[in-house]
Write an enzyme that holds these catalytic residues in place. Sequence first.
Site, mmCIF file in Angstrom:
data_model
loop_
_atom_site.group_PDB
_atom_site.id
_atom_site.type_symbol
_atom_site.label_atom_id
_atom_site.label_comp_id
_atom_site.label_asym_id
_atom_site.label_seq_id
_atom_site.Cartn_x
_atom_site.Cartn_y
_atom_site.Cartn_z
ATOM 1 N N LYS A 1 1.382 4.125 7.161
ATOM 2 C CA LYS A 1 0.606 4.979 6.249
ATOM 3 C C LYS A 1 1.093 6.419 6.374
ATOM 4 O O LYS A 1 1.769 6.777 7.340
ATOM 5 C CB LYS A 1 -0.888 4.973 6.633
ATOM 6 C CG LYS A 1 -1.593 3.648 6.473
ATOM 7 C CD LYS A 1 -2.056 3.430 5.046
ATOM 8 C CE LYS A 1 -2.740 2.091 4.897
ATOM 9 N NZ LYS A 1 -1.903 0.941 5.164
ATOM 10 N N SER B 1 0.802 -1.222 0.000
ATOM 11 C CA SER B 1 0.000 0.000 0.000
ATOM 12 C C SER B 1 0.837 1.275 0.000
ATOM 13 O O SER B 1 0.314 2.355 -0.148
ATOM 14 C CB SER B 1 -0.968 0.017 1.179
ATOM 15 O OG SER B 1 -0.309 0.423 2.333
#
Length: 633
Positions: A169, A131
């Site tokens: 993230k 991701s």
Amino acid sequence: MYTFYLFSIIAYMITKKQSRVLDFVTDYKKKHKYAPSLEEIKRKFKLASVSTSHYYISKLQDAGFLNKEHNQPRAVSTVGAKQMIEIPILGAIAAGQPIEAIEISDETITIAKDEIGKQGKHYALRVQGSSMIDEGIFDGDIVVIRKQDVAENGQTVVAVIDDNEATLKKLYRENGKFRLQPANPTLFPIYRDEVEVRGVVVKIIRNLESQLDQGQSRDEKYVRKIDYSWDYRGEKTKSHTHGIHTYPAMFIPQVGRRLLETYSKEGDTICDIFCGSGSALVESRLIGRNAYGIDLNPLAIFLAKAKTTPINPQKLTKEYLALLDRVGKIKDSEIKHPDFKNIDFWFKDKVIVKLAKLKKAIREIKDESIQNFLMVAFSETVRYSSNTKTGEFKLVRVKGEKLEKHDPDVVGIFRKHAEKNIAGMTNFYKDAKKDSWTKIIYGDSSKDNGIKANSIDCIITSPPYGDSRTTVAYGQFSRLSAQWIDVFEDPNDASGVDNDLLGGRASKNLTHVLSSDYLKESLEKIAKQDEARARDVLSFNVGLNECLKQAYRILKPKKYFCLVVGNRLVKQVRIPTDFIIAELAEKIGFTCEDIIVRNIPGKRMPIKNSPTNIVGALEETMNKESIVVLRKN
Ligand SMILES: C[S@@+](CC[C@H](N)C(=O)[O-])C[C@H]1O[C@@H](n2cnc3c(N)ncnc32)[C@H](O)[C@@H]1O
């Protein structure tokens, strides 16, 4: 222990052999006041060629151990020694969906102190998932984290959410909430009221060790050719009926078409032995090939049939409008509450009622093809209105406030999908070649499925990655839809699909007769760390070998068999599935004519170009896949 050197934001580990080459260059320079020639390095280390010496030197230059300014023989110079620091690797961190906790390990890495700043305490984590690829953080990388509990907007952080789930993230604060943003355009952000920051990323370290080792031992056997013309970056992939339903690891239509056009001709009969949702079959129909598709997942069969059955769009639209009219009139008392295990866990009560009404209205359609086609939009509606996180292929339930607030507009979702699908069918109906046929077989491709020997002109397929528990769970992805749309006689059987797929049941032990050195080597490396995972990998390859034999049986002599495969990472061991297939297939009676490497769209280009003639030396192979082109002898 690896040696590390860091430069700029990305750093590379160097191998033991590279380290020995570096020592040799350093000692030689001290003694002679100039560097050894490539020929001398070749002789010293008994390398195959001076290009291999050059390869070592350039790797050491890339890693910053040798200066880069000259490109002349004997012109390499060493860089000064740096102060090093040992940092613990605390375990793995998901760059994808959050994982439960960070697992503990006792590994450490050594890195140059001045590269991470003098302040603060540091730890390192191994990255799992993709991701963060747009930030240059890839599956298998190690990230060095500076411990801190606050972060600035836009910094890449280790965040803990929902009590104990850690993820990597980019963090943004917006409208009183936190947004955890993946750096991958195909994934969704996570929003939370509270986020616990455990540190910010200060370095990314890339491991080239395993790839390099493979590269040195086998660079003559097979050659991977990187060919970016196969990427089809940014091109539309949802034309015709391709976009009517999501399915894991679908073919890019352009890849399917190019393979079909290269290795078959109009009027030929092709086969996709792992047809999934039927992308290659749709393309076959559009360019005038007859096609067989085989799959062992009943939902895949259902989708493949719906995608390849042309339906008159006027008739379809008429039935669709009548259906919308009917559904609003169905009373609660007229519907039957479906009964399968855990239905109340995955769906709210009022969603169940709305879905049941919609299903009843679809089932009333007399034309079976139209009924099935609209059932595809219903199947997507099931997924989107369930309590599952829709951003992933595994079944994960949403939690807390998000679950409480979940109030999907079931008919609205259905309409959106049905109308998009009808538009797709309109194009398919117009463009599909009228005299081509498609036959879809529910079956196990490692067995004889009734296709005649020597009858197929070309096989095009993409096998699963490996065992479904740790890679793509086709059955799990399909379960809720399959239960609602009655593809099983007993809906509770839907949970058993993954066990039956390739690699779904681990081999009992590691004894086998498969003749592949690449497989043997991978199994040994994995088994040293985790025997059970090695047995999973073996089981997958045993099954795959049987599929290759069946493919050989049905294919005409001299015809082509193309497989699009991913080389996955198990326990930090990159399994060269493309080479394993080539080795296994050559034993069966194929010749491996080509291995083409393409980038998987939506994923970034590699940070550095890889040498094309060094087997296994490709970086970031999970962002790439290989097209193995075999020819029956
Ligand atoms: C990578 S997917 C194929 C996706 C397909 N190319 C598409 O575009 O939708 C692999 C497929 O192999 C199927 N499969 C796994 N084991 C199988 C077996 N033994 N026999 C037949 N199909 C199998 C899975 O159900 C899955 O649909």
